[in-house]
Every structure is written in C-alpha cells, then in structure tokens.
Motif scaffolding. Structure first.
Motif, PDB file in Angstrom:
ATOM      1  N   SER A  44       0.810  -1.214   0.000  1.00 45.01           N
ATOM      2  CA  SER A  44       0.000   0.000   0.000  1.00 45.01           C
ATOM      3  C   SER A  44       0.846   1.267   0.000  1.00 45.01           C
ATOM      4  O   SER A  44       0.332   2.354  -0.284  1.00 45.01           O
ATOM      5  CB  SER A  44      -0.938   0.010   1.217  1.00 45.01           C
ATOM      6  N   ASP A  45       2.153   1.163   0.297  1.00 40.56           N
ATOM      7  CA  ASP A  45       3.020   2.336   0.169  1.00 40.56           C
ATOM      8  C   ASP A  45       3.719   2.366  -1.189  1.00 40.56           C
ATOM      9  O   ASP A  45       4.663   3.133  -1.395  1.00 40.56           O
ATOM     10  CB  ASP A  45       4.036   2.415   1.316  1.00 40.56           C
ATOM     11  N   GLY A  46       3.271   1.510  -2.113  1.00 40.47           N
ATOM     12  CA  GLY A  46       3.696   1.609  -3.506  1.00 40.47           C
ATOM     13  C   GLY A  46       4.934   0.837  -3.895  1.00 40.47           C
ATOM     14  O   GLY A  46       5.482   1.059  -4.979  1.00 40.47           O
ATOM     15  N   VAL A  47       5.395  -0.105  -3.065  1.00 44.96           N
ATOM     16  CA  VAL A  47       6.617  -0.858  -3.358  1.00 44.96           C
ATOM     17  C   VAL A  47       6.261  -2.221  -3.948  1.00 44.96           C
ATOM     18  O   VAL A  47       5.477  -2.964  -3.367  1.00 44.96           O
ATOM     19  CB  VAL A  47       7.478  -1.033  -2.093  1.00 44.96           C
ATOM     20  N   ARG A  48       6.866  -2.528  -5.092  1.00 50.39           N
ATOM     21  CA  ARG A  48       6.630  -3.823  -5.702  1.00 50.39           C
ATOM     22  C   ARG A  48       7.492  -4.883  -5.024  1.00 50.39           C
ATOM     23  O   ARG A  48       8.701  -4.702  -4.868  1.00 50.39           O
ATOM     24  CB  ARG A  48       6.967  -3.795  -7.193  1.00 50.39           C
ATOM     25  N   LEU A  49       6.869  -5.982  -4.629  1.00 51.56           N
ATOM     26  CA  LEU A  49       7.560  -7.095  -4.002  1.00 51.56           C
ATOM     27  C   LEU A  49       7.358  -8.350  -4.843  1.00 51.56           C
ATOM     28  O   LEU A  49       6.740  -8.309  -5.907  1.00 51.56           O
ATOM     29  CB  LEU A  49       7.024  -7.320  -2.578  1.00 51.56           C
ATOM     30  N   GLY A  50       7.880  -9.462  -4.360  1.00 46.23           N
ATOM     31  CA  GLY A  50       7.684 -10.733  -5.034  1.00 46.23           C
ATOM     32  C   GLY A  50       6.934 -11.701  -4.136  1.00 46.23           C
ATOM     33  O   GLY A  50       7.342 -11.931  -2.996  1.00 46.23           O
ATOM     34  N   LEU A  51       5.837 -12.245  -4.605  1.00 41.65           N
ATOM     35  CA  LEU A  51       5.083 -13.250  -3.858  1.00 41.65           C
ATOM     36  C   LEU A  51       4.900 -14.456  -4.773  1.00 41.65           C
ATOM     37  O   LEU A  51       4.416 -14.316  -5.901  1.00 41.65           O
ATOM     38  CB  LEU A  51       3.730 -12.691  -3.416  1.00 41.65           C
ATOM     39  N   THR A  52       5.295 -15.608  -4.283  1.00 43.03           N
ATOM     40  CA  THR A  52       5.285 -16.829  -5.082  1.00 43.03           C
ATOM     41  C   THR A  52       4.534 -17.925  -4.350  1.00 43.03           C
ATOM     42  O   THR A  52       4.742 -18.135  -3.157  1.00 43.03           O
ATOM     43  CB  THR A  52       6.725 -17.309  -5.368  1.00 43.03           C
ATOM     44  N   ARG A  53       3.683 -18.616  -5.088  1.00 43.17           N
ATOM     45  CA  ARG A  53       2.955 -19.769  -4.556  1.00 43.17           C
ATOM     46  C   ARG A  53       3.360 -21.010  -5.329  1.00 43.17           C
ATOM     47  O   ARG A  53       3.454 -20.980  -6.553  1.00 43.17           O
ATOM     48  CB  ARG A  53       1.449 -19.548  -4.690  1.00 43.17           C
ATOM     49  N   ASP A 119      10.837  -0.979   9.923  1.00 36.99           N
ATOM     50  CA  ASP A 119       9.443  -0.622  10.205  1.00 36.99           C
ATOM     51  C   ASP A 119       8.565  -0.858   8.979  1.00 36.99           C
ATOM     52  O   ASP A 119       7.426  -1.323   9.095  1.00 36.99           O
ATOM     53  CB  ASP A 119       9.339   0.854  10.597  1.00 36.99           C
ATOM     54  N   ASP A 120       9.092  -0.530   7.799  1.00 39.89           N
ATOM     55  CA  ASP A 120       8.309  -0.692   6.575  1.00 39.89           C
ATOM     56  C   ASP A 120       8.011  -2.161   6.294  1.00 39.89           C
ATOM     57  O   ASP A 120       6.915  -2.505   5.839  1.00 39.89           O
ATOM     58  CB  ASP A 120       9.058  -0.081   5.386  1.00 39.89           C
ATOM     59  N   VAL A 121       8.982  -3.011   6.564  1.00 39.74           N
ATOM     60  CA  VAL A 121       8.781  -4.444   6.355  1.00 39.74           C
ATOM     61  C   VAL A 121       7.713  -4.971   7.306  1.00 39.74           C
ATOM     62  O   VAL A 121       6.839  -5.746   6.930  1.00 39.74           O
ATOM     63  CB  VAL A 121      10.105  -5.208   6.549  1.00 39.74           C
ATOM     64  N   ALA A 122       7.793  -4.531   8.569  1.00 41.30           N
ATOM     65  CA  ALA A 122       6.844  -5.004   9.582  1.00 41.30           C
ATOM     66  C   ALA A 122       5.448  -4.444   9.387  1.00 41.30           C
ATOM     67  O   ALA A 122       4.456  -5.114   9.697  1.00 41.30           O
ATOM     68  CB  ALA A 122       7.363  -4.635  10.981  1.00 41.30           C
ATOM     69  N   LEU A 123       5.356  -3.233   8.879  1.00 34.08           N
ATOM     70  CA  LEU A 123       4.053  -2.584   8.743  1.00 34.08           C
ATOM     71  C   LEU A 123       3.364  -2.910   7.421  1.00 34.08           C
ATOM     72  O   LEU A 123       2.138  -3.080   7.383  1.00 34.08           O
ATOM     73  CB  LEU A 123       4.212  -1.066   8.865  1.00 34.08           C
ATOM     74  N   TYR A 124       4.143  -3.003   6.354  1.00 37.19           N
ATOM     75  CA  TYR A 124       3.562  -3.188   5.024  1.00 37.19           C
ATOM     76  C   TYR A 124       3.789  -4.597   4.458  1.00 37.19           C
ATOM     77  O   TYR A 124       2.836  -5.320   4.154  1.00 37.19           O
ATOM     78  CB  TYR A 124       4.133  -2.159   4.045  1.00 37.19           C
ATOM     79  N   ASP A 125       5.059  -4.983   4.309  1.00 29.49           N
ATOM     80  CA  ASP A 125       5.380  -6.178   3.532  1.00 29.49           C
ATOM     81  C   ASP A 125       4.749  -7.443   4.105  1.00 29.49           C
ATOM     82  O   ASP A 125       4.035  -8.168   3.411  1.00 29.49           O
ATOM     83  CB  ASP A 125       6.902  -6.368   3.453  1.00 29.49           C
ATOM     84  N   ILE A 126       5.033  -7.728   5.366  1.00 31.35           N
ATOM     85  CA  ILE A 126       4.587  -8.995   5.951  1.00 31.35           C
ATOM     86  C   ILE A 126       3.079  -9.027   6.173  1.00 31.35           C
ATOM     87  O   ILE A 126       2.410  -9.974   5.735  1.00 31.35           O
ATOM     88  CB  ILE A 126       5.365  -9.281   7.246  1.00 31.35           C
ATOM     89  N   PRO A 127       2.474  -8.029   6.839  1.00 29.94           N
ATOM     90  CA  PRO A 127       1.019  -8.101   7.048  1.00 29.94           C
ATOM     91  C   PRO A 127       0.214  -8.146   5.749  1.00 29.94           C
ATOM     92  O   PRO A 127      -0.783  -8.874   5.661  1.00 29.94           O
ATOM     93  CB  PRO A 127       0.710  -6.835   7.846  1.00 29.94           C
ATOM     94  N   GLU A 128       0.639  -7.388   4.745  1.00 27.02           N
ATOM     95  CA  GLU A 128      -0.127  -7.360   3.504  1.00 27.02           C
ATOM     96  C   GLU A 128       0.055  -8.643   2.704  1.00 27.02           C
ATOM     97  O   GLU A 128      -0.867  -9.091   2.016  1.00 27.02           O
ATOM     98  CB  GLU A 128       0.241  -6.115   2.703  1.00 27.02           C
ATOM     99  N   ALA A 129       1.236  -9.263   2.800  1.00 31.40           N
ATOM    100  CA  ALA A 129       1.423 -10.567   2.170  1.00 31.40           C
ATOM    101  C   ALA A 129       0.555 -11.613   2.859  1.00 31.40           C
ATOM    102  O   ALA A 129      -0.086 -12.446   2.202  1.00 31.40           O
ATOM    103  CB  ALA A 129       2.891 -10.974   2.217  1.00 31.40           C
ATOM    104  N   VAL A 130       0.525 -11.585   4.185  1.00 37.39           N
ATOM    105  CA  VAL A 130      -0.311 -12.524   4.936  1.00 37.39           C
ATOM    106  C   VAL A 130      -1.781 -12.333   4.578  1.00 37.39           C
ATOM    107  O   VAL A 130      -2.524 -13.311   4.374  1.00 37.39           O
ATOM    108  CB  VAL A 130      -0.091 -12.347   6.455  1.00 37.39           C
TER     109      VAL A 130
END
Length: 379
Positions: A44-53, A119-130
């Motif tokens: 939600s803060d505009g950073v593209r990540l990688g999510l793989t299933r 903080d960004d990883v804890a607030l955005y990356d992990i919760p939003e991936a979950v």
C-alpha cells in the motif's frame, strides 16, 4: 590469504550493471514451472515485491509462508542442488508461499531506489502478504517459517497485532532479543560512520566491482587470514559484509551452493545500519520512526509488547551461530520469565551456524525435521 582474481581480456574494465527497475530476477529451482505461480504484488506504500505460490493441486493443504533474511531471497528455500525446505514442505503435505520482501536481492532496493527501514517491512510487507495469502486460502491454517531479519521484522508485526491467528511460527537465528558479538557491533558502528559518505552499500560479488574500485579495501580486509580463496565467501563467511561475523559453517555447504553465494546473497545497504544499531543496543526489536504517525501501529519496543503474541513459536538456532550468537536462547529465557503464558520452545542445532540451517547440504536431515515436527503438531 589474498583472494584470486582473473585478469581481464579487455583494455577497459566492464561497467557494473545496476538494476534500476523493480523487475524481479527469476527464481532458480527444479520445480515444474507450471506449478510456480508468480503473483503481482505491490504494498500500500507503492513498493513492488515478489510473492510466489507453489501449486500442489490440492486445495486442502495448510499453507506455510517462508521469509528470507536481509540481502537473501526466496531462492534460499529453493536450492536446486540439494533437498531444500520447499521440497520437504511439499512432501509433508503443505502449500509453500514465498515472499521476497523489500530487502531481497531479487529486487534492486538495497542498491538503488527507495530507502526503507525495518518498520516498513513489519508494517507493510509482511502483514499485507499474509492478508493476500489468507484471501487465497480461506480458512486453511497458515504458518510462517522466518529467517534472520525476516524473523526479526515478523516479531514486530506480531507484537503489533498485525498478523493474528497464525497456526505457528518458526523463527531462525533471531527473534525478539538480538545480540551481536562486541566486535561485530563495534565494526558496524564504525563502518557506518566512516563509509557512509563514500558508499551506500557493500557488495559481495567481486567480479562486478573489479579490482580497481572503492570496494577493494573491504574485500582485502575480508581476505586477511581467510582459508577460502573465493572473495565472495571471504566477505560473507569470514567477514559478514565487513562486520567480522560469520554467516555459516563453511564445511556445511555443498560445492554448488558455495559457488552460488553471490547469487544467493546480495549487497548490504549501509543506510539500514542506524536502525539495526538501535535494535542491537536495545537488545530488542524497536521501532525506528518515533514521530511519523504512519508507524504508530508498531510498538516502540516489541519485547515489551510480547504478550500480544497469540501463536506458538519455535526458536531455532545453530550452535555455531557466528552472527546472532545465543540470541534465541536468550529470547527463550526472557520470555519464559516475563511472559510464561506464551507457547515458546527453543531448539539448538549442533554443528550449524546461521545460514547453513537452510543452505547446508545436510539441513534436510539435521534441521528440517524439527520444523516439520513443530508444524505438524499445529496443522
């Protein structure tokens, strides 16, 4: 030992190629490509990540999210040269999901682009991936296996109440009580101050920077008294990006894995050091942003908010961890004293260091069984 170099056949040294886009580097694995689903994912803060299933064809399997350490990537769980953790999870009836958070070497953010804190990883990356995974799996159980900084930032998300209801968490290397060796902490502080005006990251692949570069003294320092002639191994195993720590027990790596170290681990950004130093000095995972209202959901001190943890946790560590030392044992002792109601256990793997608990050629026999047993009791 002085590292070996290969003379260039050209008159001019090759220019270093630095990625400036957020395109993901392809994963390396031996799975059927049709089973590997790369999911477009932007926070939600505009950073593209990688999510793989990894598609198992069985929609009833419990899901497991894998979180890599800083400068590593999802590749660390997919080694094609050995039996890896994804193999073990698939064989034991799980559906693996892999997140390349913004500290991944499959992404360019450690070298170029937008800077971040944990903080960004804890607030955005992990919760939003979950949240995304839960939207896909419905009511099926979801567990997490996290390594190093992936585990440290997960602890901040958990104590903020941002990832409630996980079936179980395996934390490898470090969780709520980080502890570095004194010389590592000192070198980290000194290097951060002395080098911050000259460089913003420490590379690991000597072939990309060349002999005549501003990084050469760092590689030369790492080569002192090193037993391995490979410069990448020296700066990782013997030096941990110049901090004097050790990331793995050398003999635990297969030759093919050893030769891929520059692919499995990327440059370490120096601008993250102030947050890491604050965390290490506090001996707890602490928030970096004190005045920015966007981060108020995170606790100022995760250890003080540990009562919010609502899932069983397995603290895992190699007996020869040369980076985080006995942080996991310390965490177990502290939580047993301060939060005895929590379901937290500690397992130490004899003869293993830090990274080799996942990258080691014998990890499937010596390490993965502990992970599968813990997850199996809670599936």
């Amino acid at each position: 030992m002085i590292f070996r170099t290969t003379p260039s056949r050209t008159a001019r040294p090759a220019l270093r190629r630095v990625r400036t886009t957020a395109a993901l580097r392809p994963l390396r694995h031996r799975l059927d490509p049709a089973r590997v689903e790369e999911i477009p994912f932007r926070t939600s803060d505009g950073v593209r990540l990688g999510l793989t299933r990894v598609d198992t064809g069985d929609t009833g399997r419990p899901a497991v999210l894998l979180l890599h350490g800083h400068t590593a990537s999802a590749d660390m769980f997919l080694l094609p040269e050995t039996r890896n953790l994804v193999d073990a999870l698939l064989d034991d009836g799980y559906e693996p999901w892999l997140l390349d958070w913004r500290g991944s070497c499959r992404l360019p953010y450690n070298e170029t682009g937008r800077r971040y804190t944990y903080d960004d990883v804890a607030l955005y990356d992990i919760p939003e991936a979950v949240a995304h995974i839960r939207g896909r799996i419905g009511e099926r159980p979801l567990s997490v296996v996290a390594h190093c900084i992936g585990s440290l930032t997960l602890s901040l998300s958990m104590t903020a109440g941002l990832v409630p209801g996980l079936a179980g968490v395996v934390s490898q290397g470090v969780f709520l009580t980080p502890r570095l060796a004194g010389r590592t902490s000192l070198r980290m502080s000194v290097a951060g101050e002395l080098l911050k005006t000259r460089i913003d990251h420490i590379p690991v692949d000597f072939r990309k920077v060349g002999l005549w570069s501003k990084y050469t003294p760092l590689f030369a320092l790492a080569a002192r008294k090193a037993s391995c002639p490979d410069p990448t191994c020296q700066i990782l195993h013997h030096s941990a990006w110049g901090t004097g720590a050790s990331l793995f027990v050398h003999e635990n790596l297969a030759e093919a894995t050893h030769d891929r170290l520059a692919e499995l681990l990327g440059p370490a950004p120096l601008w993250i050091l102030p947050h890491l130093r604050r965390i290490e000095l506090a001996r707890s995972v602490v928030r970096w942003h004190d005045t920015d209202h966007r981060y108020r959901a995170l606790p100022q001190n995760a250890l003080d908010a540990a009562a919010r943890i609502d899932t069983p946790v397995l603290l895992l560590s190699g007996s020869e961890n040369g980076l985080w030392l006995d942080s996991q044992r310390l965490c177990h002792e502290v939580l047993a004293r301060r939060q005895p109601q929590l379901d937290v256990t500690y397992t130490e793997i004899p003869g293993y260091g830090h990274l080799d608990t996942f990258l080691g050629r014998g990890a499937a026999l010596d390490v993965f069984g502990h992970i599968l047993e813990f997850l199996g009791e809670r599936r």
